[in-house]
Design an enzyme around this catalytic site. Sequence first.
Site, PDB file in Angstrom:
ATOM      1  N   GLY A   1      40.562  52.447  42.095  1.00  0.00           N
ATOM      2  CA  GLY A   1      40.994  52.983  40.816  1.00  0.00           C
ATOM      3  C   GLY A   1      39.907  53.789  40.121  1.00  0.00           C
ATOM      4  O   GLY A   1      38.755  53.351  40.043  1.00  0.00           O
ATOM      5  N   GLU A   9      43.276  42.626  44.640  1.00  0.00           N
ATOM      6  CA  GLU A   9      42.355  41.481  44.679  1.00  0.00           C
ATOM      7  C   GLU A   9      42.736  40.504  45.779  1.00  0.00           C
ATOM      8  O   GLU A   9      42.325  39.347  45.764  1.00  0.00           O
ATOM      9  CB  GLU A   9      42.314  40.734  43.345  1.00  0.00           C
ATOM     10  CG  GLU A   9      41.890  41.587  42.178  1.00  0.00           C
ATOM     11  CD  GLU A   9      42.052  40.838  40.890  1.00  0.00           C
ATOM     12  OE1 GLU A   9      41.470  39.757  40.744  1.00  0.00           O
ATOM     13  OE2 GLU A   9      42.789  41.321  40.032  1.00  0.00           O
TER      14      GLU A   9
END
Length: 681
Positions: A189, A432
């Site tokens: 990101g 994650e």
Amino acid sequence: MSVKSLTQYDVNEQTGIDMANARGASTVGVENVRDYLHHGRNEWLARSMIVILLEKDPVFDKSKRDFMSRTERYERGLALTNRIYELQTIHNWSDHETTVAISVLDEQLSIGLHNVAFQPVFMLQGGPTLIKKYGHLIATRAIFGCYLQTELGHGTNVSRLETTATFIPETQEFEIHSPTLTSSKWWIGALGKTATHGVVQAKLILGGKDIGPHLFFVQLRSMGPKALAGFSPTDNGFARFNHVRIPKENMLSGFAQVTDDGKYVQPPHAKLSYGGVISILIYPRQQISDIQFNSMVTGGGWLIAKAATVSIRYATVRRQGERGPDGLEKQIISYPSVYYRLLPILSRAYMFLQLGRTLTTAFDTMSSRLKQGDTSLLAEMHATTSGLKVYISSNGVQDLETARRSMGGHGYSAFAGLGRLYADYLPSVTYEGDNFVLDQQVVRSALKSYRTLLASKPPQASSLTPSSRYLRHLIIHPALPASPTEQEWRDPALAIVLLELRAALVVNEHAQHAGSEADASANQRVSKAVTEAFVAAQVGDMIQSLSNLPENDSAVVTKVFLLYLLTTVEGGLTDFLSFGVIRPTSGSAPKDPTRSVRLAIKHLCEELLPEAIGLTDAFGFTDWDLDSALGVYDGKVYEALWERVKAEPLNHTEVPAAYEESIKPMLKRGQRQTDSVNSKL
């Protein structure tokens, strides 16, 4: 109602009447419960003032974003970010107020990764020299950062990352290198176009020896669209390093260090050598501030709250099907198939919002101890956050889609607002780490606690941590009714003990068949049972804390939490029946022992139905917050839909641009073919 009156009946006007009636029927003190959900009147007022400011600012106008291209959404995201920090200067906002302002925005901004993954990791793990040089620049956003862990070939398995950081003693530098295509940092990101610097996860190489993954601060100078057009304002990107040299001081050395002559200095805890247990598995899941809606648990709670608000409001004013007592079609919220889906979503929103406060306190305690070199709480927090990451993201994705589908065809419209939330939240079950992989962390911790308990002779419950207290039921089995009555289910303590007992039994069973003997879904079932036991215990504390609310409000919110507990028990009935915790009555025709809990859920929903609008109003969302034609406060959903449709660019012209190029040729070709057939007849 007569035929004449039915003819005069205005469906659109009735929506406003139905919403007003529903709001008037609620007995809950909206302001009291709202302050409870926002953790105090001052927090609510601070957020409210910021929302008023933002919704009047043209930069934050949402009316055209559903029609924007990928590039326009990215540019909009940066404009929103820039304006937030302009307003911080203009209004002299504190850092907390600025955090609230960013959390209010329902768009995935590139600055989000800077705030929750880059800056806190840098400040927590950077060495004194590095922090002195760059800390202020990062805090004031003089540089933008991102977090480079995931690679094209690996993500969750940090130990298998391929990017290397080789120490060169002669020049006191690290050389960052991507030796293969699959070592390219991927889906990062803010890396595509925005970030100027990044924290890179790479294998530390000293004297040809692999020391394991560590973190390095690197100066950086798009990938394709995401599924369902989600995360459009965020520029996810990739990077390959070709023998990039960085100064030795750029290693984040808050825990592990490398001496000038290339010697490795161990961190205080083995896991910290990965440099990511804190940053990867905790920080993005739970911010220090519980008002940070983008944190994993609290943020998920507010997202689920939006889904509950929009779907319950729409179900309240949407009339369809058979006629009710008033002679009109029934409000769809009155159908069991609807309220059975929507009210549990409401209960999970309330639960997750309060759970976020609990975890914030726990994280602050652990963080302060880590700064002093105390890692005693690290494993506990790691296991807890792993389980909760799976739990909140899985429930959130499911609840958003369930709420959307409950609204029928209108729910599929972008103007309903939930499709956009779903697309943005969908990757939460894989970023994650894939949820199915994270389940393993919970199972390992559960088995460790189980073995520690049994290792003491006799087993002592005092050896259990807060997240493993459920195992105490293996020492003394609680006395429980074999087939609880509906009235017994009204006591939250019964559901809490049952969920804890279930977790203990599931872990005990898994311990007997671990390894190759375990079935394929064992990790997922154990992780879910353990996490739900932990959450159930927290819900018990939440109910106790409701004594600060007025009596009626406390009673209503207690029912909301009880609904969460009972629907969770219902979801675990397979385990309760498998272990004989709940048993059918004996006899030639045994009765279903689970019917009582299902009836308790039904009747609890019926009691909460008149309070549903008040309970959703207590979230405090404005129409600007929700950005949903079906969730408008006044209930006039058809008018809102009509106005949204008029804004659709395709409706601005009578003849579309594609007519001459595509539609007209098809029509003419069809006409020629028809004429040809007719001429032969």
